[in-house]
Motif scaffolding. Sequence first.
Motif, PDB file in Angstrom:
ATOM      1  N   SER A 118     -29.717 -31.913  -0.340  1.00  0.00           N
ATOM      2  CA  SER A 118     -29.887 -30.720  -1.179  1.00  0.00           C
ATOM      3  C   SER A 118     -30.477 -31.084  -2.535  1.00  0.00           C
ATOM      4  CB  SER A 118     -28.536 -30.018  -1.378  1.00  0.00           C
ATOM      5  OG  SER A 118     -28.009 -29.588  -0.139  1.00  0.00           O
ATOM      6  N   ARG A 119     -29.962 -32.164  -3.122  1.00  0.00           N
ATOM      7  CA  ARG A 119     -30.448 -32.570  -4.444  1.00  0.00           C
ATOM      8  C   ARG A 119     -31.907 -33.011  -4.392  1.00  0.00           C
ATOM      9  NH1 ARG A 119     -26.524 -35.313  -5.312  1.00  0.00           N
ATOM     10  NH2 ARG A 119     -27.198 -37.444  -4.939  1.00  0.00           N
ATOM     11  N   LYS A 120     -32.287 -33.641  -3.292  1.00  0.00           N
ATOM     12  CA  LYS A 120     -33.669 -34.105  -3.141  1.00  0.00           C
ATOM     13  C   LYS A 120     -34.590 -33.023  -2.570  1.00  0.00           C
ATOM     14  CE  LYS A 120     -33.177 -38.403  -4.510  1.00  0.00           C
ATOM     15  NZ  LYS A 120     -33.943 -38.979  -5.646  1.00  0.00           N
ATOM     16  N   ALA A 121     -33.998 -31.897  -2.149  1.00  0.00           N
ATOM     17  CA  ALA A 121     -34.758 -30.768  -1.586  1.00  0.00           C
ATOM     18  C   ALA A 121     -35.542 -31.177  -0.350  1.00  0.00           C
ATOM     19  CB  ALA A 121     -35.682 -30.165  -2.647  1.00  0.00           C
ATOM     20  N   ILE A 122     -34.866 -31.865   0.568  1.00  0.00           N
ATOM     21  CA  ILE A 122     -35.512 -32.342   1.787  1.00  0.00           C
ATOM     22  C   ILE A 122     -34.644 -32.018   3.002  1.00  0.00           C
ATOM     23  CG2 ILE A 122     -36.800 -34.209   0.689  1.00  0.00           C
ATOM     24  CD1 ILE A 122     -34.563 -36.133   1.554  1.00  0.00           C
ATOM     25  N   LEU A 262     -45.486 -34.294 -17.094  1.00  0.00           N
ATOM     26  CA  LEU A 262     -44.310 -33.781 -16.391  1.00  0.00           C
ATOM     27  C   LEU A 262     -42.981 -34.198 -17.015  1.00  0.00           C
ATOM     28  CD1 LEU A 262     -45.445 -34.229 -12.677  1.00  0.00           C
ATOM     29  CD2 LEU A 262     -45.244 -32.096 -13.976  1.00  0.00           C
ATOM     30  N   ASN A 263     -43.008 -34.822 -18.166  1.00  0.00           N
ATOM     31  CA  ASN A 263     -41.793 -35.196 -18.877  1.00  0.00           C
ATOM     32  C   ASN A 263     -40.866 -36.030 -17.993  1.00  0.00           C
ATOM     33  OD1 ASN A 263     -40.086 -35.237 -21.151  1.00  0.00           O
ATOM     34  ND2 ASN A 263     -38.911 -33.463 -20.415  1.00  0.00           N
ATOM     35  N   ALA A 264     -41.426 -37.033 -17.342  1.00  0.00           N
ATOM     36  CA  ALA A 264     -40.658 -37.880 -16.432  1.00  0.00           C
ATOM     37  C   ALA A 264     -39.748 -38.829 -17.201  1.00  0.00           C
ATOM     38  CB  ALA A 264     -41.607 -38.678 -15.549  1.00  0.00           C
ATOM     39  N   GLY A 265     -38.538 -39.007 -16.681  1.00  0.00           N
ATOM     40  CA  GLY A 265     -37.604 -39.959 -17.253  1.00  0.00           C
ATOM     41  C   GLY A 265     -37.797 -41.334 -16.643  1.00  0.00           C
ATOM     42  N   ARG A 276     -40.332 -32.786  -7.175  1.00  0.00           N
ATOM     43  CA  ARG A 276     -39.300 -31.969  -7.834  1.00  0.00           C
ATOM     44  C   ARG A 276     -39.685 -31.624  -9.264  1.00  0.00           C
ATOM     45  NH1 ARG A 276     -34.964 -34.609  -8.596  1.00  0.00           N
ATOM     46  NH2 ARG A 276     -35.575 -36.656  -7.812  1.00  0.00           N
ATOM     47  N   LEU A 277     -40.281 -32.596  -9.976  1.00  0.00           N
ATOM     48  CA  LEU A 277     -40.725 -32.317 -11.341  1.00  0.00           C
ATOM     49  C   LEU A 277     -41.865 -31.303 -11.354  1.00  0.00           C
ATOM     50  CD1 LEU A 277     -40.678 -35.910 -12.870  1.00  0.00           C
ATOM     51  CD2 LEU A 277     -39.212 -34.015 -13.534  1.00  0.00           C
ATOM     52  N   THR A 278     -42.751 -31.402 -10.380  1.00  0.00           N
ATOM     53  CA  THR A 278     -43.874 -30.473 -10.276  1.00  0.00           C
ATOM     54  C   THR A 278     -43.373 -29.071 -10.002  1.00  0.00           C
ATOM     55  OG1 THR A 278     -45.336 -32.223  -9.467  1.00  0.00           O
ATOM     56  CG2 THR A 278     -46.014 -29.962  -9.063  1.00  0.00           C
ATOM     57  N   ALA A 279     -42.401 -28.957  -9.064  1.00  0.00           N
ATOM     58  CA  ALA A 279     -41.839 -27.650  -8.744  1.00  0.00           C
ATOM     59  C   ALA A 279     -41.115 -27.068  -9.952  1.00  0.00           C
ATOM     60  CB  ALA A 279     -40.867 -27.791  -7.568  1.00  0.00           C
TER      61      ALA A 279
END
Length: 286
Positions: A118-122, A262-265, A276-279
Amino acid sequence: MSLFRAEILAHGMRPPCRIEPGRFHRFPGIGKKPTNTAGWCCLFQDGQGGVFGDFASGLQLTWRDKDGHPDKKKWLAEVRAAGQQARAARQADGVKAAKKARRIWHQSEQAQHHPYLSRKAIEAHGVRVDRYDNLVIPIHDGEALTSLQFIKPDGTKRFLKGGKVTGGSYRIGEVAERLLLCEGFATGVTLHEETGHAVVCAFNAGNLVAVARRLRTLNPDVEVIVCGDNDHATADNPGKTMAKKAATAVGGKWVVPDFTGLNAGPKDTDFNDLARLTAKAGAAWA
């Protein structure tokens, strides 16, 4: 013995306080828990040389007492013998782990819903869940099940103790004209769901080259694209480095995710993170 032990300690392992000459010792590997046995060593009978290593990392080094005067021919023979003993021990570990992997796999249930998914949306794509609510991902060396990867609901990952991972992989989808190779399971699922191409997961950057070579042997006419992680916050960017190396080894292409804008950490490194960042940013998949 104390100098030999000090050398092993200097490489991040914890050998026993007493190392008996001529005996093959097992102990925790680099950064491993006290119950781990990935570390190993053999001090030669004369105490003037020895071999030690870490099965988990692939480390294997020789040690020689610089104040001693061992016979070179005899010393080299002992090095070879210790190496053979280590390989036999590793093989025995692998046989035992493969048997355990088969038992756990067959006792596990098909994954439907899981916090990690769920967290990875897969979607699950064939993986299972064990009685401890861990995702269970099979690792195959050819047709043989050699090990398992477990992913806890919080995302913590571990491999089955003693299982053979090097050269092993997990495939998602059927191979056609193009084959994608990546590191992690979530990355592999994302790539497959977004592109429709078959994806092979190698589980870590250090395994990409070995898996790429096997894929090329099995699929000589298929285009191989290595989809590496972009370890932008890590020195020398190992994900990118190993992706390039694997692609070069098989005459394939390589690519890593671009997080520009995309403000990636620092922990956002792979194509699942990119998706996920793109979405989240409301942009379309590129």
